[in-house]
Scaffold this active site. Structure first.
Site, PDB file in Angstrom:
ATOM      1  N   ASP A  97       6.903   5.869  36.231  1.00 16.84           N
ATOM      2  CA  ASP A  97       8.269   5.614  35.809  1.00 16.84           C
ATOM      3  C   ASP A  97       8.598   4.157  36.132  1.00 16.84           C
ATOM      4  OD1 ASP A  97      10.860   6.106  34.940  1.00 16.84           O
ATOM      5  OD2 ASP A  97      11.533   6.729  36.921  1.00 16.84           O
ATOM      6  N   ASP A 143      11.159  10.696  39.525  1.00 18.13           N
ATOM      7  CA  ASP A 143      12.223  10.923  40.492  1.00 18.13           C
ATOM      8  C   ASP A 143      13.272  11.920  40.026  1.00 18.13           C
ATOM      9  OD1 ASP A 143      13.528   9.535  38.553  1.00 18.13           O
ATOM     10  OD2 ASP A 143      14.006   7.786  39.767  1.00 18.13           O
ATOM     11  N   ASP A 202      11.492  14.509  35.036  1.00 19.69           N
ATOM     12  CA  ASP A 202      10.101  14.179  35.362  1.00 19.69           C
ATOM     13  C   ASP A 202       9.335  15.377  35.901  1.00 19.69           C
ATOM     14  OD1 ASP A 202      10.480  11.418  34.752  1.00 19.69           O
ATOM     15  OD2 ASP A 202      11.395  11.124  36.719  1.00 19.69           O
TER      16      ASP A 202
END
Length: 992
Positions: free
Chosen positions: A369, A636, A640
Site C-alpha cells: 500500500d 492497513d 486490505d
C-alpha cells in the site's frame, strides 16, 4: 420475532437468531440514515435490580439531552462493579501439562516404544538410560518452550485493541477491556465490534457476520436484522456510534467462546514444516526396514534367536533409536521463538504465528500500500494550492470539506488534515450543524454529510475527484446517493478540472474533491443539483527510509509493487521518488483487460492506482497461484483484509485496523517498510539454521544406521546398546546451540524443497558412512595386525573404536553442513556451537579411553581424530560441487542488517535490474500444493499431534496470545486466518 415501532408507523422485524431476545433500548431523538425513520419513540430504560446474568439489568440510561455524551465517572464505576471487564476467561495451559506434552508426539512415542521393548527383555540398564534420555529432552524442551511462551505473552500484552469511546462528553481511545455496558463507542470500517452494541447514530453500516452466522454477504445495521451488532463481527463499511449492551462472557459469542476455547485449537502448518515432516517420515520408514533386516540377520543368520533373544532384539532396537531425531522439535521451537523475539525487540514487528517466519524467508514479491506505508500519512492541506470552481472561494471549499469530516476521527489522516487546515484558517463554522454523515466506503470512495444552516439543508460530498464528478466513474457502485455534477457535460469545465487534478497529482499531491447540493439530496432524489466546489490538494511525502528500504529489498531479490487508491499520476510520482519503476497502471485497465492478457499486465506492472479492494486480492492471487511466487501484502484498512488473507505473508502496517491485523501474519508497530526488510533477513537466517540442522540430523541418522547395520551384517559385532543411546543423546543435546548460530541471510529467497533436503542429507550420510566403513574395516586386526581391534571377536576395544569414531564424525559434520561455502571461507559458527561440539568430542574421547570395559588405546584415538579431520575437509570440498549439481548453490549473502544507500537510476536501468530479479523469481516458484497455509482445527482432548514433529508445540501453535478484551475472540477459532485484533494506535481510512 421482535418488531420495533417508529414515529411514522414503520416497523422493523428482527429474527431471534440475530437479536437473541433483544429488548429495544431507545434513546430519544437521534438522527439515522434510514430512509423511512428519523426518530425512535420508546421511553429510556431505567436501571434495574438484576445482576450481570441479566444482560439488560443495571445498564446506565443514555442522556436524553445528549445521547452521545457517554457515561459519567460514577456510572462507569457502577457498571464496572456490576458487569466486570470486557473479557472472557481464556484457559491457560498448566505447567504440568506443558511438561507432559513433551512426551507426546511421533518422535517421543518412538523412543517410549523403545523403552517398553527394553523393559520387556529385562534390560533395566538400557531402560533407565532411554528413560533418562526422554526426561532430559523433555526438561530441555519444557525449559525452552516455557521461555518462548513467556516471550510471546510479553508481546501479547503490547498488542491490545483500542476503540474510540465517548465518556463525560469527550472522545477517548480506550482498551476494549475497559468497556462497560452503557458506553457509547465509535465503530468505523475495519473495526471488530468489541461487545454486543446497539446502533444509535451514523451510517447504515455493513457488517461481516461470518464468524457468527457463516454468511458470506455482510448484513446491514440497522435493518431487517435489527440494530444490535454482535461482538466478534467486523464493520466492513460505514461508521456509526453504538451503545454497549453486553460485554465479555455475557455476549452471545462470549458465552459460546469460553467453551470452545477449552476444546479446540487452531494449528497453522508452514510449507517448510510439511517438508521437514516428510523428510523425517522417509528417514524413520527406511530405518524401520533396516531394523527388521538387522533383527533377521542377527537372529537367523548369526543364531541370535537361539543363543540370546533379548540381546538380538536390543541390537536391532539401537538402530531405531539412532535414527530418531528426538531433539528436532526442540531446535525448531527455539529457532522460531528466538526469531520472533528478535523481530519484536529489534524491529518492533510481531509475528502472529511462528510458522509464518518460515514463509517470509521464501517471499519473492511484496505488494505494498502507498499511504502510510511508503509515505508518511501525515497529510497536510496546501491551502495556497486549493482549486475553487466558479462560484466558490477557497475558503468555502475548505469549509465544506470540514463540514463533511468527522472531528472525532482524530486518527484518520484525511479528516485530521482537513480539520487542522480549517482550524488554521481561523474561520468560523457557526451556523452550520452536521446532522448526519455517511462514512467512507472503499468501494464508493466518497463521504456524504448532511448539514443544517438555519432553515436550509446542504448535502456535501468529498472523495475521489472522478467519483465526485460522476458517481458511476470507473464502475457503478451501491451508494444510496448517485449523481453527476451540473457541469458534467461542459467539456471546457471538465477539462479544466481534470487538467488541474493531473497537474497537482503529477507534482505529488493527493487531491480530494468537494461537491455541494442545496437541500437534502436523499429527499430530492433525481431532482438534486450537485455543484462541483473544488479540489483540496494534500501532500503526503515518502518516508525518509522508503528509498533505502526499496533498494535493500531489491538487493534481497524481492520485487515491490505499489498498490494505491490514489490517482495514477500520484502513484507514478511517488514511485519515481522512492526508486520504483513508473509503469503504474490504473486499476480500471487491469479490470477491463481480457483474461488472457490480465496476468501479464499484473506481472509486468510496477504498480496499480485507483484500485478497488477486489483488485488488491486479485493481484495477490494471480502472483501466488498463476505465477507460483510466495507473495507478501501490506495493508492497513478493512479493504486490505481480503488481500492480506490471500497472501502467504500478510503484513499489517503500523496503525492498521482490527480487520487488517486479524488477516495478517506479521504486525508492524513502527511506521514504514524497513521492519519488513529486517523480518526478511531474520527469517532467512532462521531458515538457514533450521535447514542446516535438518540436513545434519538426517545425515547423522543415516551415518549411524548404515554404519552400525553394515558392521552387524558383515561381522555380527554390535556396539553396546547403552552407548548408542548415549551417543544419540549427545548428538541431540550438543546440537541445541544451532538455534544461536551465526547464520547469514542470502540474497535469494529460500524455498523449502524436500528433494534438496533429502539429497543433501543422502550426500553427507552416504559419503560419510562409506568413509567410516572403509576406515573401520581397514583398522580391523584381521586385516592389519598393527592394531588391536578385532571386529569379528567384537572385543571392547573394537566396540569403543566404532563408537568414538561415530561420535566424532557426526559432531564435526555440523560445521560443514552449516557453511554455505568451504568451511574456512564461510562465516564462523557461534561460540556456543563450537563449545558444545568440542565438549562432546572431548567427553566421548574420555569415555572411550577410560571406561574399563573399553579402554581404546591412545594411538587409536589419534588415528580416529586424524582420519576424521582429513575426511571432514574432503567432504566439505565435495559438498560445493554437489550443491552446484542439484542447484543449491548458496549465492551471495547480505553482510548486515543496515539499509543500503539508494542509487540514482534511469528508467532503463530500473527495467534491466527488474528483469534480473524476475529471472530469480522464475527460479523461486513453489509447487501448487504449497501455495497456501495449511490450517487444522483439532481437539485438545485427543492425542494431539501424534504425527506432528512434537505434539502440541510452539512450532505448531505459535500464536501470539491476544490478552485483551474479549472482542472478536471468535475469529481465533472460527476463522483460522483471523488471529485476534491487536493494539490499534490509529484508525487509517483507505485513500480516496
Amino acid at each position: 420475532v421482535a418488531y420495533y415501532s417508529f414515529q411514522n408507523n414503520t416497523t422493523i422485524k428482527c429474527s431471534p437468531n440475530c437479536m437473541l431476545s433483544h429488548k429495544h433500548i431507545p434513546y430519544g431523538k437521534i438522527n439515522t440514515t434510514m430512509k423511512d425513520a428519523e426518530t425512535l419513540t420508546e421511553p429510556l430504560l431505567d436501571g434495574g435490580e438484576g445482576t450481570a446474568d441479566d444482560a439488560y439489568a443495571n445498564i446506565p440510561p443514555l442522556n436524553p439531552e445528549d445521547p452521545l455524551s457517554g457515561l459519567t465517572d460514577e456510572q462507569i464505576k457502577q457498571s464496572l462493579a456490576t458487569f466486570g471487564k470486557n473479557e472472557i476467561f481464556i484457559p491457560e495451559t498448566p505447567l504440568w501439562k506443558l511438561f507432559l506434552k513433551q512426551f507426546i508426539g511421533f518422535l517421543p512415542i518412538l523412543i517410549e516404544l523403545a523403552a517398553i521393548v527394553s523393559i520387556a527383555v529385562q534390560d533395566y540398564t538400557d531402560f533407565g538410560i532411554i528413560l533418562a534420555m526422554l526426561v532430559i529432552n523433555a526438561c530441555l524442551g519444557f525449559h525452552e518452550e516455557y521461555k518462548a511462551k513467556k516471550s510471546l505473552d510479553e508481546l501479547s500484552h503490547q498488542l491490545e485493541s483500542e476503540v474510540a469511546v465517548r465518556r463525560n462528553g469527550e472522545t477517548l481511545q480506550l482498551n476494549v477491556k475497559e468497556l462497560v455496558p452503557g458506553d457509547v463507542v465509535l465503530l468505523v470500517g475495519g473495526t471488530i465490534v468489541p461487545a454486543d452494541t446497539q446502533w444509535i447514530k451514523g451510517d447504515t453500516v455493513s457488517v461481516d457476520t461470518a464468524p457468527l452466522t457463516g454468511e458470506p454477504i455482510p448484513r446491514k445495521y440497522p435493518g431487517e436484522h435489527g440494530d444490535v451488532i454482535l461482538s466478534g463481527t467486523t464493520v466492513v463499511a460505514g461508521e456509526c456510534y453504538g451503545r454497549v449492551l453486553r460485554t465479555g462472557e455475557h455476549t452471545e459469542i462470549g458465552n459460546a467462546q469460553k467453551e470452545i476455547m477449552a476444546d479446540k485449537t487452531v494449528t497453522v502448518v508452514s510449507v517448510f514444516q510439511k517438508k521437514i515432516m516428510l523428510v523425517v517420515q522417509i528417514l524413520v520408514s527406511a530405518s524401520f526396514a533396516l531394523v527388521i533386516a538387522v533383527l533377521l540377520v542377527q537372529g537367523l543368520y548369526y543364531g541370535g534367536f537361539t543363543t540370546n533373544v533379548s540381546q538380538t532384539i536390543l541390537d536391532a532396537l539401537v538402530i531405531l533409536i539412532a535414527s530418531i531425531p528426538i531433539a528436532l522439535p526442540l531446535v525448531l521451537q527455539v529457532n522460531m521463538a528466538l526469531g520472533a523475539s528478535h523481530l519484536a525487540t529489534a524491529y518492533h514487528a510481531v509475528v502472529t504465528s511462528l510458522p509464518a517466519l518460515q514463509d517470509i524467508a521464501s517471499m519473492s514479491m511484496l505488494c505494498s500500500d502507498k499511504t502510510g506505508t511508503l509515505t508518511t500519512a501525515n497529510m497536510s492541506i496546501i491551502t495556497d494550492q486549493i482549486f475553487a470552481a466558479d462560484g466558490f472561494t477557497p475558503e468555502e471549499v475548505i469549509l465544506y470539506g470540514y463540514l463533511c469530516s468527522n472531528a472525532d476521527k482524530k486518527d484518520d489522516p484525511i479528516d485530521r488534515a482537513i480539520v487542522s487546515a480549517f482550524n488554521a484558517t481561523g474561520n468560523s463554522k457557526d451556523g452550520y450543524v452536521q446532522t448526519e454523515i455517511i462514512g467512507f466506503n472503499p468501494s464508493v470512495k466518497r463521504v456524504v454529510a448532511f448539514v443544517e444552516s438555519g432553515d436550509k439543508t446542504l448535502t456535501i460530498a468529498k472523495g475521489l475527484p472522478a467519483k465526485i464528478l460522476d458517481t458511476e466513474a470507473g464502475a457503478p457502485d451501491d451508494h444510496e446517493l448517485q449523481w453527476k455534477v451540473d457541469k458534467i457535460n461542459d467539456h471546457a469545465f471538465i477539462k479544466s478540472v481534470n487538467e488541474t487534478d493531473t497537474s497537482l497529482s503529477t507534482s505529488g499531491y493527493k487531491t480530494i474533491a468537494i461537491a455541494v447540493c442545496e437541500g437534502n439530496a436523499r429527499e430530492l432524489g433525481d431532482a438534486a443539483v450537485w455543484k462541483f466546489a473544488g479540489l483540496l490538494p494534500m501532500l503526503d511525502p515518502p518516508r525518509e527510509d522508503t528509498p533505502a528500504t526499496i533498494e535493500s529489498l531489491h538487493h534481497a531479490n524481492i520485487s515491490v509493487k505499489m498498490i494505491t487508491g490514489d490517482h495514477a499520476n500520484v502513484g507514478k510520482e511517488t514511485s519515481r521518488l522512492i526508486g520504483l519503476g513508473t509503469n503504474v497502471l490504473p486499476g480500471e485497465e487491469m479490470r477491463n483487460a481480457p483474461s488472457e492478457t490480465k496476468n501479464d499486465i499484473i506481472w509486468n506492472a510496477d504498480g496499480f492506482a485507483a484500485v478497488l479492494p477486489s483488485d488488491k486480492r486479485e493481484i495477490v492471487l494471480v502472483l501466488r497461484n498463476h505465477f507460483g511466487l510466495v507473495t507478501g501484502m501490506t495493508g492497513d484498512g478493512v479493504n486490505d483484509a481480503a488481500a492480506l488473507s490471500a497472501a502467504q505473508v500478510g503484513i499489517a502496517v503500523a496503525g492498521a485496523t482490527d480487520a487488517a491485523k486479524n488477516a495478517a501474519d506479521l504486525i508492524l508497530t513502527d511506521v514504514g517498510l524497513s521492519p519488513i526488510y529486517g523480518a526478511v533477513l531474520e527469517s532467512r537466517r532462521i531458515f538457514a539454521r533450521i535447514k542446516a540442522y535438518v540436513v545434519y540430523r538426517v545425515a547423522a541418522s543415516i551415518i549411524l544406521v548404515l554404519t552400525l547395520s553394515i558392521v552387524i551384517f558383515v561381522t555380527s559385532c554390535a556396539v553396546d546398546s547403552l552407548m548408542i543411546i548415549i551417543l544419540a543423546l549427545l548428538n541431540d543435546v550438543s546440537m541445541i546451540p544451532v538455534a544461536y548460530d551465526n547464520a547469514k541471510a542470502t540474497t535469494k529467497p529460500q524455498l523449502p524443497v524436500a528433494k534438496t533436503l533429502v539429497l543433501q542429507s543422502l550426500f553427507y550420510g552416504l559419503v560419510q558412512a562409506g568413509l567410516s566403513l572403509m576406515f573401520i574395516f581397514s583398522m580391523d586386526y584381521s586385516k592389519n595386525d598393527k592394531y588391536t581391534i578385532d571386529l569379528y571377536e567384537c572385543n571392547g576395544e573394537a566396540r569403543a573404536f566404532i563408537w568414538f569414531h561415530l561420535v566424532m564424525v557426526t559432531e564435526l559434520m555440523i560445521f560443514s553442513v552449516r557453511a554455505p561455502r568451504f568451511v574456512l571461507l564461510s562465516p564462523p559458527p557461534s561460540m556456543y556451537l563450537v563449545g558444545s561440539v568440542f565438549s562432546t568430542i572431548i567427553l566421548g574421547g574420555l569415555l572411550a579411553g577410560l571406561l574399563q570395559m573399553w579402554t581404546v588405546p591412545g594411538a587409536d584415538i589419534g588415528w580416529i581424530i586424524l582420519f576424521n579431520v582429513a575426511a571432514f575437509l574432503v567432504v566439505d570440498l565435495a559438498k560445493i560441487l554437489f550443491r552446484k549439481m542439484i542447484g543449491e548453490e548458496p549465492g551471495d549473502v547480505i553482510a548486515n542488517d543496515q539499509l543500503l544507500t539508494p542509487k540514482t537510476r534511469t528508467e532503463t536501468q530500473k527495467t534491466v535490474e527488474k528483469g534480473e530479479r524476475y529471472r530469480t523469481h522464475r527460479a523461486s516458484i513453489i509447487g501448487e500444493s504449497d501455495r497456501c497455509h495449511c490450517v487444522e482445527v483439532k481437539s485438545k482432548s485427543g492425542l494431539p499431534g501424534f504425527f506432528s514433529l512434537g505434539g502440541d508445540t510452539l512450532m505448531d501453535n505459535g500464536f501470539v496470545s491476544v490478552r485483551r478484551g474479549f472482542a472478536a475472540v471468535a475469529a481465533s477459532t472460527t476463522a483460522p486466518n483471523d488471529r485476534g485484533p491487536h493494539r490499534r494506535t490509529k484508525q487509517v481510512s483507505s485513500p480516496y
